[in-house]
Design a protein around this motif. Structure first.
Motif, PDB file in Angstrom:
ATOM      1  N   SER A 250       0.826  -1.214   0.000  1.00 33.03           N
ATOM      2  CA  SER A 250       0.000   0.000   0.000  1.00 33.03           C
ATOM      3  C   SER A 250       0.855   1.256   0.000  1.00 33.03           C
ATOM      4  N   THR A 252       4.015   1.445  -1.228  1.00 32.41           N
ATOM      5  CA  THR A 252       4.725   1.482  -2.509  1.00 32.41           C
ATOM      6  C   THR A 252       3.828   1.988  -3.631  1.00 32.41           C
ATOM      7  N   ILE A 253       2.567   1.604  -3.613  1.00 34.98           N
ATOM      8  CA  ILE A 253       1.640   2.050  -4.658  1.00 34.98           C
ATOM      9  C   ILE A 253       1.472   3.569  -4.638  1.00 34.98           C
ATOM     10  N   ASP A 256       5.856   7.286  -6.448  1.00 35.22           N
ATOM     11  CA  ASP A 256       6.181   7.270  -7.868  1.00 35.22           C
ATOM     12  C   ASP A 256       7.633   6.886  -8.144  1.00 35.22           C
ATOM     13  N   THR A 259       9.699   1.229  -6.079  1.00 32.10           N
ATOM     14  CA  THR A 259       8.894   0.025  -6.268  1.00 32.10           C
ATOM     15  C   THR A 259       9.747  -1.200  -5.956  1.00 32.10           C
ATOM     16  N   ALA A 263       5.540  -5.796  -6.343  1.00 26.39           N
ATOM     17  CA  ALA A 263       4.540  -4.728  -6.422  1.00 26.39           C
ATOM     18  C   ALA A 263       4.242  -4.314  -7.851  1.00 26.39           C
ATOM     19  N   GLU A 264       5.106  -4.699  -8.810  1.00 28.75           N
ATOM     20  CA  GLU A 264       4.944  -4.246 -10.193  1.00 28.75           C
ATOM     21  C   GLU A 264       3.606  -4.678 -10.784  1.00 28.75           C
ATOM     22  N   TYR A 266       0.761  -5.274  -9.338  1.00 33.58           N
ATOM     23  CA  TYR A 266      -0.343  -4.494  -8.778  1.00 33.58           C
ATOM     24  C   TYR A 266      -0.352  -3.078  -9.359  1.00 33.58           C
ATOM     25  N   LYS A 267       0.840  -2.480  -9.525  1.00 34.81           N
ATOM     26  CA  LYS A 267       0.922  -1.134 -10.082  1.00 34.81           C
ATOM     27  C   LYS A 267       0.427  -1.107 -11.530  1.00 34.81           C
ATOM     28  N   GLU A 268       0.817  -2.111 -12.311  1.00 37.51           N
ATOM     29  CA  GLU A 268       0.382  -2.171 -13.699  1.00 37.51           C
ATOM     30  C   GLU A 268      -1.135  -2.326 -13.801  1.00 37.51           C
ATOM     31  N   LEU A 270      -3.356  -1.243 -11.622  1.00 39.75           N
ATOM     32  CA  LEU A 270      -4.017   0.013 -11.265  1.00 39.75           C
ATOM     33  C   LEU A 270      -3.891   1.048 -12.379  1.00 39.75           C
ATOM     34  N   LYS A 271      -2.775   1.030 -13.109  1.00 43.51           N
ATOM     35  CA  LYS A 271      -2.588   1.985 -14.201  1.00 43.51           C
ATOM     36  C   LYS A 271      -3.488   1.653 -15.396  1.00 43.51           C
TER      37      LYS A 271
END
Length: 308
Positions: A250, A252-253, A256, A259, A263-264, A266-268, A270-271
């Protein structure tokens, strides 16, 4: 009829030999078990175990002599269980298999006046085959009935006798009229002896699945308690690691410029969630292709039919 000295000496030797040979045994009650039924049970146990019956006083004496002759023998625990009409089933095999043989060799028996009910007796609802003139008999037992097609019919299931109660004359008469033999008699397991340990026969009902389920429940309770008081244990550490990962993810998300590998994904997502939307739609594509092929084939069929 008392045993002759020769038969008594033979019995003593036989029981002592069994105590030396076998490491396990059942203590069984043999109330209402006839000699024919006992013989059939012996046949079923051939190659698996042996049944030994006798007077309690004689068996106690043999056990005491055996313990005196073998001071380290653990069979002394069997002396105290020799109460009532009991006997031994000796074995070196699996206790569960022996129990199955004993439970298979049972016979139905009618309810006798004055007998102690070994289980609840339920009279099912439905026609009884009794003529309407016997209605008063059912009323005496407070059983609701009705007349259907010229015979008495019981309206509801009735628990006639409770386990442990004595059978009354009217209850026995009713069961006899309905041709119901509610009880079964056989060698009833009372205790289990295994390498010096004596325990109730109900312990054999505990299977590996039951133990696994109980262990899982205890593990969940331990993990919950450990997490609540903040004291790490082997049960709670996996949950603590998972919770720590969620916190790190949470944080890390929301950054900016930082990372880490896990976590990558999850970030992808969300984007651009659309990147993950097509993973389950393969089945629909195949259906569309099949429909297109069918559409292409239709004109060919029409062209073949035109000359006719």
């Amino acid at each position: 009829m008392p045993l002759s000295p020769e038969r008594k000496a033979e019995y003593f030797d036989r029981m002592k030999e069994m105590l030396s040979t076998y490491t396990k045994c059942f203590v069984v009650e043999v109330d209402n078990v006839g000699s024919n039924q006992l013989q059939k049970t012996r046949i079923g146990l051939r190659g698996k175990g042996e049944i030994l019956m006798g007077k309690n006083t004689m068996m106690r004496k043999i056990l005491k002599e055996f313990v005196e002759e073998n001071p380290d023998a653990p069979q002394e625990a069997l002396i105290d269980v020799l109460r009532g009409n009991v006997g031994f089933v000796f074995t070196n095999g699996d206790l569960g298999d022996i129990r199955n043989v004993l439970e298979e060799n049972v016979r139905p028996a009618p309810a006798r006046v004055g007998a102690i009910a070994p289980s609840n007796v339920i009279v099912p609802k439905g026609p009884t085959g009794c003529d309407p003139g016997q209605t008063a008999f059912f009323q005496t037992l407070q059983i609701a009935t009705k007349i259907t097609r010229g015979q008495i019919e019981i309206v509801n299931d009735i628990q006639l006798i409770d386990e442990g109660d004595r059978v009354t004359a009217s209850q026995a008469a009713l069961l006899q009229k309905l041709e119901i033999s509610p009880f079964t008699y056989g060698l009833k397991l009372k205790s289990v002896y295994d390498n010096g340990s004596l325990f109730d026969a109900k312990v054999l009902d505990i299977t590996d699945d039951v133990l696994a389920a109980k262990f899982g429940e205890a593990l969940k309770t331990l993990a919950s308690l450990s997490l609540a008081i903040g004291y790490p244990t082997q049960a709670s550490v996996p949950h603590s690691i998972a919770n720590a990962f969620k916190v790190n993810l949470s944080v890390t998300i929301g950054l900016d410029n930082y990372t880490f590998d896990k976590a990558e994904t999850y970030k992808e997502y969300l984007k651009d969630p659309s990147k993950f939307a097509g993973s389950g739609g393969g089945g629909g594509g195949g259906g569309g292709a099949a429909a297109e092929e069918a559409a292409e084939e239709e004109p060919e069929e029409e062209e073949m039919e035109a000359p006719a």
